[in-house]
Structures are given as C-alpha cells and as structure tokens.
Enzyme design. Structure first.
Site, short mmCIF file in Angstrom:
data_model
loop_
_atom_site.label_atom_id
_atom_site.label_comp_id
_atom_site.label_asym_id
_atom_site.label_seq_id
_atom_site.Cartn_x
_atom_site.Cartn_y
_atom_site.Cartn_z
CG HIS A 101 21.85 26.48 54.40
ND1 HIS A 101 21.86 26.26 55.76
CD2 HIS A 101 22.13 25.30 53.82
CE1 HIS A 101 22.13 24.99 55.99
NE2 HIS A 101 22.29 24.37 54.82
CG HIS A 103 21.83 23.11 49.67
ND1 HIS A 103 23.17 22.82 49.82
CD2 HIS A 103 21.27 22.90 50.89
CE1 HIS A 103 23.40 22.43 51.07
NE2 HIS A 103 22.26 22.48 51.74
P1 AMP Z 1 23.17 21.40 55.17
O1 AMP Z 1 23.66 19.97 55.24
O2 AMP Z 1 21.91 21.57 54.38
O3 AMP Z 1 23.10 22.03 56.54
O4 AMP Z 1 24.27 22.16 54.32
C1 AMP Z 1 25.39 22.77 54.84
C2 AMP Z 1 26.27 23.06 53.66
O5 AMP Z 1 27.14 24.11 54.01
C3 AMP Z 1 27.15 21.89 53.21
O6 AMP Z 1 26.89 21.62 51.83
C4 AMP Z 1 28.58 22.39 53.45
O7 AMP Z 1 29.46 21.96 52.45
C5 AMP Z 1 28.39 23.89 53.43
N1 AMP Z 1 29.33 24.67 54.23
C6 AMP Z 1 29.59 24.52 55.56
N2 AMP Z 1 30.47 25.46 55.97
C7 AMP Z 1 30.75 26.24 54.88
C8 AMP Z 1 31.58 27.37 54.67
N3 AMP Z 1 32.33 27.90 55.64
N4 AMP Z 1 31.64 27.89 53.41
C9 AMP Z 1 30.90 27.34 52.40
N5 AMP Z 1 30.09 26.28 52.56
C10 AMP Z 1 30.02 25.73 53.77
#
Ligand code: AMP
Ligand code: ZN
Length: 138
Positions: A101, A103
């Site tokens: 993903h 950001h």
């Molecule tokens: P990373 O640390 O780069 O893997 O980012 C994961 C991101 O996904 C974090 O910023 C979380 O807040 C976000 N996240 C995890 N689960 C969900 C969800 N179900 N809906 C929206 N955001 C999510």
C-alpha cells in the site's frame, strides 16, 4: 492473485466496506483508519502483492501517478499545502499490513513534523564502499 486471508485484499475488492476516495480496475483508495493527518489515504492494489519487491510492472507503472493525482486532489479540496507519499517494506521499516500500500499523507501549514530524519555524516570513501555492496545485489 487475491489472498482470502488478507484484509487489504478484501477491502480493495469491496468485500469489507471502507471510506473509498477512488476506485478503478486496479486500485481502491481508502482513508486510513488511524490517520496521521486529516485525509490520510491508502492506495491499495486489488491484487495481492506483499511489498514493493513483489509488485508487477502494470501496478508499479500506475501507482505513483495515482499517488500524485490523489495528492493534488487533496491540495485542491482539503487545504493542505503538500503531501508525503510513504511506503513501508518489511517489519523493520514499519510495515504492519503485508499487502502493498502507498500512504498519501496530506501536510498542512504548521502541521506536526512527520516523515523526517536527522541527517547523519559519511565520508566519501565509506559511501563508495556501500554503493559497491548494493551494486553487487542488483
Ligand atoms: P503500514 O504500517 O505501512 O503497514 O500501514 C498500515 C496502515 O493501515 C496503518 O496506517 C493503519 O492505520 C492502516 N489500517 C490497518 N487496517 C485498516 C483498515 N481496516 N482500514 C483502514 N486502514 C487500516
Ligand atoms: Zn492482500
């Protein structure tokens, strides 16, 4: 390929509802549930890739353009004056969800400092040696 056990595969493909900003054949863009700033979004491929090393050429060629497009829309609509594109690979880099993903984090004037590091120091010889090491892995 999708992974039925992966929450981001399920969100990207609409099986789990989300605050969707944008959707096309390849991606869904959602709002992060733990936003670093107002409007913090995540660009999710509809296929499962665990990190950037796993992405195929089609997704890789599209994702950065989409990041720019989402960031521009944020500047027009949310009043942010900039944005960060952040992408974590591996636990040590802060990756917590192992579905690629990107950001998109809007940045506001007088907003909190994020995505920053303190510049270190390295001698030219040391840089040369490290560059040689990395080259050997390409
Ligand atoms: P990373 O640390 O780069 O893997 O980012 C994961 C991101 O996904 C974090 O910023 C979380 O807040 C976000 N996240 C995890 N689960 C969900 C969800 N179900 N809906 C929206 N955001 C999510
Ligand atoms: Zn997935």
């Amino acid at each position: 390929m999708r992974d039925e056990n992966c929450i981001f595969c399920r969100i990207a493909n609409g099986e789990i509802p989300s605050a969707t900003v944008y959707e096309d054949e390849w991606f869904r863009v959602i709002l992060d549930m733990g936003p670093a700033s107002k409007g913090h979004a995540l660009i999710l491929p509809k296929e499962h890739f665990k990190d950037v090393c796993d992405l195929d050429e089609v997704y890789a060629s599209k994702v950065l353009l989409l990041g720019g497009r989402i960031g521009s829309a944020m500047k027009k609509t949310l009043g942010c004056t900039g944005f960060n594109l952040v992408q974590n690979n591996g636990e040590s880099a802060g990756q917590t969800v192992f579905h690629f993903h990107l950001h998109v984090i809007p940045r506001y004037e007088d907003g909190e400092v994020m995505v920053a590091w303190r510049p270190g120091h390295a001698e030219a010889e040391e840089l040369k040696e490290i560059a040689k090491q990395i080259k050997a892995g390409l």
